[in-house]
Scaffold this active site. Structure first.
Site, PDB file in Angstrom:
ATOM      1  N   GLY A  80       0.845   6.544  19.344  1.00  0.00           N
ATOM      2  CA  GLY A  80       0.573   7.800  20.060  1.00  0.00           C
ATOM      3  C   GLY A  80       1.799   8.688  20.142  1.00  0.00           C
ATOM      4  N   CYS A  81       2.947   8.085  20.366  1.00  0.00           N
ATOM      5  CA  CYS A  81       4.192   8.855  20.488  1.00  0.00           C
ATOM      6  C   CYS A  81       4.583   9.466  19.146  1.00  0.00           C
ATOM      7  CB  CYS A  81       5.304   7.967  21.031  1.00  0.00           C
ATOM      8  SG  CYS A  81       4.917   7.304  22.671  1.00  0.00           S
ATOM      9  N   THR A  82       4.341   8.732  18.065  1.00  0.00           N
ATOM     10  CA  THR A  82       4.621   9.260  16.734  1.00  0.00           C
ATOM     11  C   THR A  82       3.714  10.457  16.456  1.00  0.00           C
ATOM     12  OG1 THR A  82       5.376   7.126  15.917  1.00  0.00           O
ATOM     13  CG2 THR A  82       4.618   8.719  14.268  1.00  0.00           C
TER      14      THR A  82
END
Length: 154
Positions: free
Chosen positions: A44-46
């Protein structure tokens, strides 16, 4: 903090992947976006960082600074940027002070376990240092575009 109340953004001074130290006072006069995310190199952060990177030029054309913030080290940020070709500068809040000041260091639950972690949240700060919009418990899909639209509306 509600989405509509004006609140002064907390002052900060953190190392940036751009090689500089970034402070709230450095951003005065123009809008800025701080998006807090849990960890470098997680799915998700990527995706969130890639979405902000894809729109980074549009934010810049509006004179809006954009920074991703997590508790990861500068070394971790540098690897993440290199591996994923990110354009958005990342701030390292290793001691968690900024996360605490913005209220994003929260109790989380996953797989029946409770732990402390960073809530995915984004803050739009105007040129006077006031938080003009806050997105809490962000869902990544279309979020960067939503933030860009809010900057355009300023």
């Amino acid at each position: 903090m509600s989405d509509t109340s004006l609140t002064a953004a907390p002052e900060f001074s953190l190392p940036s992947s751009s090689g500089e130290t970034v402070s709230l006072s450095d951003l005065a006069g123009n809008p800025a976006v701080l998006f807090f995310y849990p960890r470098d190199n997680t799915p998700g952060c990527t995706t969130e960082n890639l979405d902000f990177t894809a729109l980074y030029g549009e934010f810049q054309s509006l004179n809006c600074a954009v920074f991703g913030v997590s508790k990861d080290s500068m070394a971790s940020h540098e690897k993440f940027i290199s591996k994923k070709a990110l354009a958005v500068p990342l701030l390292s809040d290793e001691d968690g002070t900024l996360c605490e000041d913005f209220g994003v260091w929260v109790e989380k639950k996953m797989y029946g376990k409770t732990f402390m972690g960073i809530e995915r949240a984004t803050f739009l700060i105007d040129g006077d240092g006031q938080i003009v919009k806050a997105w809490r418990k962000v869902k990544v899909k279309d979020h960067a575009q939503e933030v860009l639209d809010a900057v355009r509306a300023l």
